[in-house]
Write a protein that holds these residues in place. Sequence first.
Motif, PDB file in Angstrom:
ATOM      1  N   VAL A   1       0.707  -1.158   0.501  1.00 45.02           N
ATOM      2  CA  VAL A   1       0.509   0.304  -0.607  1.00 45.02           C
ATOM      3  C   VAL A   1       0.523   1.398   0.166  1.00 45.02           C
ATOM      4  N   ASP A   2       0.571   2.013  -1.185  1.00 46.85           N
ATOM      5  CA  ASP A   2       1.476   3.161  -1.111  1.00 46.85           C
ATOM      6  C   ASP A   2       0.725   4.475  -0.621  1.00 46.85           C
ATOM      7  N   ALA A   3       1.030   4.570   0.823  1.00 41.03           N
ATOM      8  CA  ALA A   3       0.547   6.008   1.424  1.00 41.03           C
ATOM      9  C   ALA A   3       1.408   6.859   1.221  1.00 41.03           C
ATOM     10  N   PHE A   4       2.487   7.434   0.618  1.00 42.69           N
ATOM     11  CA  PHE A   4       2.821   8.240   0.579  1.00 42.69           C
ATOM     12  C   PHE A   4       1.620   9.859  -0.172  1.00 42.69           C
ATOM     13  N   GLY A   5       2.621  10.896   0.900  1.00 40.27           N
ATOM     14  CA  GLY A   5       1.748  12.161  -0.034  1.00 40.27           C
ATOM     15  C   GLY A   5       2.734  13.347   0.801  1.00 40.27           C
ATOM     16  N   THR A   6       2.227  13.975  -0.309  1.00 41.81           N
ATOM     17  CA  THR A   6       3.310  15.775   0.447  1.00 41.81           C
ATOM     18  C   THR A   6       2.273  16.896  -0.247  1.00 41.81           C
ATOM     19  N   TRP A   7       2.401  18.220   0.011  1.00 42.35           N
ATOM     20  CA  TRP A   7       1.479  19.618  -0.439  1.00 42.35           C
ATOM     21  C   TRP A   7       2.454  20.508  -0.215  1.00 42.35           C
ATOM     22  N   GLU A   8       3.452  20.198   0.055  1.00 46.99           N
ATOM     23  CA  GLU A   8       4.345  21.621  -0.149  1.00 46.99           C
ATOM     24  C   GLU A   8       4.097  21.357  -2.193  1.00 46.99           C
ATOM     25  N   PRO A   9       4.187  22.853  -2.262  1.00 44.07           N
ATOM     26  CA  PRO A   9       4.246  22.888  -4.487  1.00 44.07           C
ATOM     27  C   PRO A   9       6.109  22.140  -4.673  1.00 44.07           C
ATOM     28  N   GLU A  10       6.687  22.812  -4.183  1.00 41.65           N
ATOM     29  CA  GLU A  10       7.971  22.207  -4.405  1.00 41.65           C
ATOM     30  C   GLU A  10       7.992  20.706  -4.377  1.00 41.65           C
ATOM     31  N   THR A  11       7.402  19.965  -3.730  1.00 38.34           N
ATOM     32  CA  THR A  11       7.949  18.691  -3.750  1.00 38.34           C
ATOM     33  C   THR A  11       6.497  17.762  -4.428  1.00 38.34           C
ATOM     34  N   LEU A  12       5.573  18.412  -5.235  1.00 36.05           N
ATOM     35  CA  LEU A  12       4.178  17.605  -5.374  1.00 36.05           C
ATOM     36  C   LEU A  12       5.393  16.792  -6.699  1.00 36.05           C
TER      37      LEU A  12
ATOM     38  N   GLY B   1      -6.229  10.885  -4.659  1.00 36.96           N
ATOM     39  CA  GLY B   1      -7.012  11.601  -4.607  1.00 36.96           C
ATOM     40  C   GLY B   1      -8.601  11.632  -5.706  1.00 36.96           C
ATOM     41  N   ALA B   2      -9.531  12.880  -5.327  1.00 34.03           N
ATOM     42  CA  ALA B   2     -10.588  12.958  -5.552  1.00 34.03           C
ATOM     43  C   ALA B   2     -10.353  13.857  -7.177  1.00 34.03           C
ATOM     44  N   GLY B   3      -9.307  14.626  -7.460  1.00 31.35           N
ATOM     45  CA  GLY B   3      -9.693  15.558  -8.470  1.00 31.35           C
ATOM     46  C   GLY B   3      -9.826  15.216  -9.355  1.00 31.35           C
ATOM     47  N   SER B   4      -9.393  13.479  -9.717  1.00 29.37           N
ATOM     48  CA  SER B   4      -9.790  12.911 -11.214  1.00 29.37           C
ATOM     49  C   SER B   4     -10.641  12.314 -11.790  1.00 29.37           C
TER      50      SER B   4
ATOM     51  N   VAL C   1     -15.021  14.889 -18.444  1.00 35.86           N
ATOM     52  CA  VAL C   1     -14.761  16.694 -17.396  1.00 35.86           C
ATOM     53  C   VAL C   1     -14.767  16.071 -16.163  1.00 35.86           C
ATOM     54  N   GLN C   2     -13.508  16.395 -15.347  1.00 43.42           N
ATOM     55  CA  GLN C   2     -12.853  15.983 -14.034  1.00 43.42           C
ATOM     56  C   GLN C   2     -13.829  16.899 -13.120  1.00 43.42           C
ATOM     57  N   LEU C   3     -13.491  16.618 -11.532  1.00 36.55           N
ATOM     58  CA  LEU C   3     -14.214  17.028 -10.843  1.00 36.55           C
ATOM     59  C   LEU C   3     -13.042  18.184 -10.647  1.00 36.55           C
ATOM     60  N   ILE C   4     -11.704  18.184 -10.811  1.00 37.23           N
ATOM     61  CA  ILE C   4     -11.113  19.112 -11.127  1.00 37.23           C
ATOM     62  C   ILE C   4     -10.956  20.338 -11.700  1.00 37.23           C
ATOM     63  N   ASP C   5     -11.904  20.328 -12.701  1.00 35.35           N
ATOM     64  CA  ASP C   5     -12.416  21.170 -13.650  1.00 35.35           C
ATOM     65  C   ASP C   5     -13.388  22.075 -13.750  1.00 35.35           C
ATOM     66  N   THR C   6     -14.874  21.474 -12.437  1.00 32.97           N
ATOM     67  CA  THR C   6     -15.412  22.002 -11.998  1.00 32.97           C
ATOM     68  C   THR C   6     -15.560  23.598 -11.001  1.00 32.97           C
ATOM     69  N   PRO C   7     -16.370  24.467 -11.413  1.00 28.58           N
ATOM     70  CA  PRO C   7     -16.264  25.774 -10.690  1.00 28.58           C
ATOM     71  C   PRO C   7     -16.370  26.436  -9.220  1.00 28.58           C
TER      72      PRO C   7
ATOM     73  N   LYS D   1      -5.695  22.618  -6.049  1.00 29.98           N
ATOM     74  CA  LYS D   1      -5.600  22.212  -7.236  1.00 29.98           C
ATOM     75  C   LYS D   1      -3.887  21.602  -7.879  1.00 29.98           C
ATOM     76  N   PRO D   2      -3.338  22.638  -7.239  1.00 31.67           N
ATOM     77  CA  PRO D   2      -2.077  21.258  -7.652  1.00 31.67           C
ATOM     78  C   PRO D   2      -1.492  20.408  -7.085  1.00 31.67           C
ATOM     79  N   LEU D   3      -1.877  19.901  -6.099  1.00 34.95           N
ATOM     80  CA  LEU D   3      -1.943  18.738  -5.637  1.00 34.95           C
ATOM     81  C   LEU D   3      -2.632  17.380  -6.304  1.00 34.95           C
ATOM     82  N   ALA D   4      -3.782  18.015  -7.098  1.00 37.80           N
ATOM     83  CA  ALA D   4      -4.931  16.840  -7.270  1.00 37.80           C
ATOM     84  C   ALA D   4      -4.273  16.759  -8.916  1.00 37.80           C
ATOM     85  N   SER D   5      -3.714  17.685  -9.033  1.00 33.54           N
ATOM     86  CA  SER D   5      -3.213  18.103 -10.674  1.00 33.54           C
ATOM     87  C   SER D   5      -2.161  16.512 -10.856  1.00 33.54           C
TER      88      SER D   5
END
Length: 213
Positions: free
Chosen positions: A62-73, A99-102, A111-117, A124-128
Motif C-alpha cells: 500500500v503506497d500511502a505517500f503524500g506531500t502537499w508542498e508545491p516544490e515537492t509535488l 485523490g478525488a480531483g480526477s 470532465v473531472q472534478l478538478i475542472d468544476t468551478p 488544484k496543484p495537489l490534485a493535478s
Amino acid sequence: MKIAVVAANGRVGRLVVKEAVDRGEDVTAIVRGENKTCAQHVIQKDIMDLTTDDLKDFDVVVDAFGTWEPETLDQHSATIKHLVDILAGTDVRLLIVGGAGSLYMNPEHTVQLIDTPDFPDVFKPLASAQNVTLDFLRGVDNVEWTFVSPAADFQAEGDRTGDYILAGEEFTVNDKGESQISYADYAIAMVDEAERTGTPEAHIRERISVVGK
C-alpha cells in the motif's frame, strides 16, 4: 496475508496499518525514521531506496505517500514510477492512496472534478499531481495496481463508522447528497481491497473510489 505500507507514519498510513493489524494480517511499516505505527515489522528506508528484494515477498504493498508542498509535488510521480519499476513482473499488488480531483463528472468521462468551478484553487496543484500519477498508471500493464480515490471531503478527524460505498471512476455521493469519507473508513476500504487479492472481486489495474454513507 503479508501487507507492506509505504509512508506508514502518515495519518492515512497509520490507520491502514492499524486496520490491517486489527484484522490479524502480517503488516510491515515502511518508514524513513522512527516507526510510529502498530505494525509487527519495520523496514526503515526512503521510498526511493526500496528494491525489488525489499518488497517481493509481500502480497500487497500500500503506497500511502503524500506531500502537499508545491516544490515537492513531483515526488508523487517519481515515487510511483519507482515502485512500479521494482514491482514490475512480480505478483505483488500495488494499492495507491489517490485523490478525488480526477473523478469524472459525466458519463462521457470528459470532465473531472478538478475542472468544476467550485473546486478549491488551494487543492488544484495537489490534485493535478495526483492526476499525473493516475495517467501514468493507466499505461502500466506489468504491475497489478489499484488507485483508490477518496470522496471529495476527505476528513482526517472523521469518525470510523465501518461503512462506505464502493464506486468507480465517476464522482459519487451518498443518500444525503454528500461526497465525504473519514480517513478511518477509507482505511477500512483500503484493507478490504487488499483482502480481495487473488479473488475475482479484486480491482486489478483499475481506479476505484469510496464514499462514506
